[in-house]
Design an enzyme around this catalytic site. Structure first.
Site, PDB file in Angstrom:
ATOM      1  N   ASP A  98      41.056  30.220  45.726  1.00  0.00           N
ATOM      2  CA  ASP A  98      40.936  31.164  46.845  1.00  0.00           C
ATOM      3  C   ASP A  98      42.187  31.162  47.726  1.00  0.00           C
ATOM      4  OD1 ASP A  98      39.740  33.035  48.452  1.00  0.00           O
ATOM      5  OD2 ASP A  98      38.462  31.621  49.524  1.00  0.00           O
ATOM      6  N   ASN A 138      33.586  40.761  42.996  1.00  0.00           N
ATOM      7  CA  ASN A 138      34.967  41.243  43.172  1.00  0.00           C
ATOM      8  C   ASN A 138      35.126  42.740  42.864  1.00  0.00           C
ATOM      9  OD1 ASN A 138      36.560  38.099  42.209  1.00  0.00           O
ATOM     10  ND2 ASN A 138      36.141  38.905  44.239  1.00  0.00           N
TER      11      ASN A 138
END
Ligand code: FPP
Length: 242
Positions: free
Chosen positions: A28, A76
């Protein structure tokens, strides 16, 4: 019951670190890394690709047996069409270009998730890479692509319904997840300072140790990896026992 391997032979490890058999990583912070530098988010993903390659190398040299990375989640798809397109293109090119090196390192490749939802060129290229690396016996690199922990459990349950099962055990679910045959990760690392699982390996992380690194994914390196392993080595894992 749970064998933990003590590594002493690798020169850069001066402590008796316990290297997990399976490390899972939530990569991330690519976007924030790019923003900090006034660059487009896609530049962050490209830098994240380099970090991915270095981490595979580092885990392999530490004799980690399974490395799982969360590359694209079922959530996503909420990102802009442009970002998704660049991300998917980048990932499949990184993987395809990296195959000769993976071959040299005797690493095999598994994909977790419904990767067939991607475009035909990407799917064909990913399957070609898996096939080339099929007989390798060293580390298994698992890439979670269009993966969600909740979707994984539904996938297992639907497999079981189709096979006619009426009563489902924990073992049945474990054996029908995308991760079939892969031991649960002992250590989950998330970069960027966020401290949550974000729908990653929900079933498989029931007893995983969690480590949160404050660096953005493009800045994650072998030193950070060793710090995470050092923290893991000090944990007292009881698995619900006394
Ligand atoms: C999270 O950062 C990262 C991703 C959604 C993609 C991860 C992809 C790579 C590291 C590229 C290479 C991968 C492979 C498998 C070759 P973010 O975009 O959510 O960052 P932010 O939270 O700072 O916005």
């Amino acid at each position: 019951m749970f064998k933990r391997k003590k590594i002493t032979a690798i020169s850069e490890l001066n402590n008796n670190l316990i290297v997990p058999k399976h490390i899972a990583i939530i990569m991330d912070g690519n976007g924030r890394w790019a923003k900090q530098r006034g660059l487009p988010r896609t530049a962050g993903h490209a830098a994240g690709g380099e970090s991915f390659i270095n981490t595979v190398d580092a885990c392999n040299s530490l004799r980690v047996k399974y490395l799982t990375v969360f590359a694209f989640s079922t959530e996503n798809w909420k990102r802009s069409e442009d970002e998704i397109k660049t991300l998917v293109e980048l990932m499949h090119k990184y993987i395809a270009n990296y195959v000769p090196k993976l071959m040299e390192l005797n690493i095999s490749l598994r994909l977790l998730g419904d990767y067939k939802a991607f475009d035909a060129v990407t799917v064909t290229s990913l399957e070609k890479s898996i096939d080339t690396l099929r007989n390798n016996t060293g580390m298994t690199l698992c890439i979670a692509l269009n993966y969600g922990g909740k979707a994984d459990i539904c996938y297992a349950v639907n497999n079981l319904i189709q096979s006619g099962k009426r009563v489902i055990t924990e073992k049945d679910i474990t054996e029908n997840l995308y991760t079939v045959g892969i031991p649960d990760p002992e250590l989950v690392i998330r970069t960027s300072g966020e401290e949550r699982l974000s729908n990653f390996l929900l079933w498989q992380t029931a007893y995983s140790e969690l480590y949160f690194s404050t660096v953005y994914w493009p800045d994650f390196d072998k030193k950070e990896l060793l710090t995470a392993i050092e923290s893991y080595s000090k944990r007292n894992r009881r698995f619900g026992g006394a």
